[in-house]
Write an enzyme that holds these catalytic residues in place. Structure first.
Site, PDB file in Angstrom:
ATOM      1  N   ARG A   1       0.836  -1.213   0.000  1.00 30.59           N
ATOM      2  CA  ARG A   1       0.000   0.000   0.000  1.00 30.59           C
ATOM      3  C   ARG A   1       0.868   1.258   0.000  1.00 30.59           C
ATOM      4  O   ARG A   1       0.521   2.252  -0.612  1.00 30.59           O
ATOM      5  CB  ARG A   1      -0.939  -0.007   1.206  1.00 30.59           C
TER       6      ARG A   1
ATOM      7  N   ASP B   1     -17.616   5.698   8.056  1.00 35.36           N
ATOM      8  CA  ASP B   1     -16.273   5.144   7.868  1.00 35.36           C
ATOM      9  C   ASP B   1     -15.289   6.299   7.990  1.00 35.36           C
ATOM     10  O   ASP B   1     -15.655   7.460   7.814  1.00 35.36           O
ATOM     11  CB  ASP B   1     -16.163   4.492   6.482  1.00 35.36           C
TER      12      ASP B   1
END
Lengths: 210, 259
Positions: free
Chosen positions: B14, B122
Site C-alpha cells: 500500500r 467510515d
C-alpha cells in the site's frame, strides 16, 4: 418503503460539545462520564482526572477516567493510575491494571521499581503489564525478577508470562527457579511447561521438573 | 491501527502504491510529504491502509439475530412510534448498511410498521463515495440469490450492478473516527450498532477508546454486533454479554441513563 433518512440540518455536522475539568465534579454521572471522555484530548487535565478518580464511585465514569489517563500516556498520567493497583477494591485494581496494560511502553520506565515493590500482589499484577512489552525486553525483566523473587505466587505469574513471550535465554533462569522452589510442585510443573514452550522442544528443565 | 509482522507485505504494498501515486522516488521523500500532509496525503494514506474488502450478507447469522431477537428487545424499550436506528461502522463501500436494509425488507414481518433509519460511517472518505454510488461487482453480491439481485439491483453490464435508488437514498453516510477521544457522538443514540472486523486493527488503548465511543452511541439497552473473531469482554467491562441462538451480542446495560 419503511426506511427513512434524516439528514442533518445545515452543511456541517454538529460539533461535539466541550467539557471542562469542573464537569468531573458534577452531580450527574452522565456529565462526569462525558467530561472524563472528552478530557482525554487535554494532557493538562491529568491532575483533574486524577482527583476525580480518587472520588468517583460510578464504575462507568471510573472506567472512562482510566481510559483517558492511559490515552494521555504522559509520565504524570501513568503515575496517576499506578497507586490504584494497590486499591482494596478489586474492581479499581482491575481497572487500573487494564488501563496500564493498554500502554505498556508508557509504563516501562516504572517497571523495575514495580517489580521490586514490597507488596507481592503488585509484583504479580505488573507481570501482566510486562507480558505486553516486546518479547526480548519482557524476557529480560521477567528473568531479572525470577532470579531474586522469593514469593512462589509471584514466580508463578512471571513464569506464566514467560511462557507466552519468553525466549530461550530464559531457560537457565527457569531451571534455577525450579531448583529453588523444588518443594512447590505447582510451580515446578508450571516451569516445566513454560520451558517446553520457550525452548520449542519437549525437554524439561530443572532437576525436579516433571 | 496496529499491523503485526504478518502484515508487512500488505503495508509495503500500500505504501509503494502511494509513493507511485505521488511521484515520490524514495521513502524519505514520501515520508516528508506524509509528515507535512502535502495535498492531504495523510487521508490518502489512511484510505490506502484501511481494509475495505467485504460483501453482502457477510456473517448473516447476526442479521438473523437482528430480526429474530434484537429488534424485539428494542421494541419493548422504545416509545411507541420511535424510529429504529441502526449504525454500520465502519461501513466500507456500503455492503453492510445496504445488506441490513435488504435483510429487514425481506425478513422482518414488522418492517412496514416502523420507521427505520440506517446510517453508514467510515473514516475512509474514498470508500464512502463508493458506498453512495452503490455500484457493486460480482464478488460483493456472491451471497445474494439471483432473485434478490434482480429485485434490488440494476444490471449495468460487465458484471456490475447498481443498488436501487430507493435504497441508495435511504441510507445516510458520514465520516467518523471511532477512536477519537470523546467522539464520535454526532449521530445520536442507536438501537443496534454493527461494528465488525475493525477493532482487531487497533492497538489496546485505541480499542478501549473505541469501546467507550460505541457505548456512548448506543441507547441504554442497545446492542453492539462485533465480528466473529472479536470479543468486547477482553476490551471493556462496560457491556453485558447476550447469548442468542444465532450470535453472541454485546449490550449497553439498560440502567445507565440516557444523555
Amino acid at each position: 418503503m419503511p426506511l427513512i433518512r434524516k439528514d442533518p440540518v445545515g452543511a456541517s455536522p454538529p460539533s461535539t460539545p466541550s467539557s471542562s475539568a469542573g464537569d468531573l465534579q458534577a452531580s450527574s454521572a452522565e456529565t462526569r462520564w462525558n467530561a472524563a471522555r472528552r478530557l482525554a484530548k487535554d494532557p493538562e487535565s491529568v491532575a483533574a482526572l486524577g482527583r476525580a478518580l480518587g472520588q468517583e464511585d460510578d464504575p462507568r465514569v471510573r472506567e472512562a477516567l482510566f481510559t483517558s489517563l492511559a490515552y494521555i500516556q504522559s509520565p504524570q498520567a501513568i503515575a496517576t493510575i499506578l497507586p490504584h493497583i494497590r486499591s482494596d477494591d478489586a474492581s479499581i485494581r482491575a481497572g487500573a491494571l487494564d488501563a496500564l496494560a493498554t500502554v505498556p511502553d508508557a509504563v516501562e520506565k516504572s517497571v523495575p521499581t514495580l517489580l521490586s515493590d514490597p507488596d507481592p500482589d503488585v509484583r504479580i499484577l505488573i507481570c501482566d503489564v510486562v507480558r505486553r512489552l516486546p518479547g526480548p525486553l519482557a524476557t529480560q525483566y521477567l528473568c531479572d525478577l525470577l532470579t531474586v523473587e522469593t514469593h512462589p505466587n509471584v514466580c508463578g505469574a512471571a513464569v506464566e508470562a514467560l511462557s507466552e513471550v519468553g525466549n530461550e535465554t530464559a531457560l537457565p533462569v527457569l531451571a534455577q527457579c525450579a531448583d529453588r522452589f523444588a518443594s512447590e510442585p505447582f510451580l515446578v510443573f508450571s516451569i516445566s511447561m513454560a520451558s517446553k514452550r520457550v525452548a520449542g522442544n519437549g525437554r524439561p528443565v530443572g532437576s525436579q521438573a516433571v | 491501527m496496529i499491523f503485526t509482522e504478518t502484515k508487512r507485505y500488505y503495508v509495503e504494498r500500500r505504501m509503494f502504491e502511494r509513493m507511485e501515486a505521488t511521484g515520490a522516488g524514495t521513502f524519505a521523500s514520501y515520508f516528508a510529504r506524509l509528515r507535512s500532509d502535502a495535498n492531504a496525503e495523510i487521508e490518502q494514506f489512511i484510505n490506502a491502509l484501511t481494509v475495505n474488502e467485504t460483501y453482502f450478507y457477510r456473517e448473516d447469522h447476526q442479521l438473523r439475530c437482528l430480526t429474530s431477537d434484537l429488534l424485539k428487545e428494542r421494541l419493548k424499550t422504545n416509545a411507541q412510534g420511535q424510529s429504529i436506528r441502526i449504525w454500520s461502522v465502519p461501513c466500507s463501500t456500503g455492503e453492510e448498511p445496504y445488506s441490513i436494509a435488504i435483510w429487514l425488507l425481506e425478513n422482518w414481518p414488522e418492517v412496514d410498521n416502523h420507521d427505520i433509519e440506517i446510517i453508514g460511517s467510515d473514516i475512509d472518505t474514498r470508500v464512502m463515495e463508493a458506498a453512495r454510488a452503490g455500484i457493486f461487482g460480482k464478488r460483493a453480491l456472491m451471497r445474494l440469490s439471483p432473485e434478490l439481485i434482480a429485485k434490488y439491483f440494476t444490471d449495468l453490464g460487465d458484471d456490475r450492478w447498481r443498488i436501487l435508488d430507493d435504497l441508495r437514498g435511504s441510507v445516510r453516510f458520514s465520516q467518523v473516527n471511532l477512536i477519537e477521544p470523546g467522539g464520535p457522538g454526532l449521530h445520536g443514540k442507536f438501537d443496534v450498532i454493527f461494528c465488525r472486523n475493525v477493532l482487531i486493527y487497533f492497538d489496546d488503548a485505541s480499542r478501549r477508546m473505541a469501546a467507550e465511543n460505541l457505548f456512548e452511541n448506543l441507547a441504554p439497552g442497545g446492542f453492539l454486533c462485533l465480528g466473529h473473531s472479536e470479543s468486547m469482554s477482553r476490551i471493556s467491562p462496560l457491556f453485558d454479554v447476550c447469548r442468542y441462538n444465532d450470535a453472541i451480542i454485546y449490550r449497553r446495560p439498560l440502567d445507565t441513563r440516557n444523555a
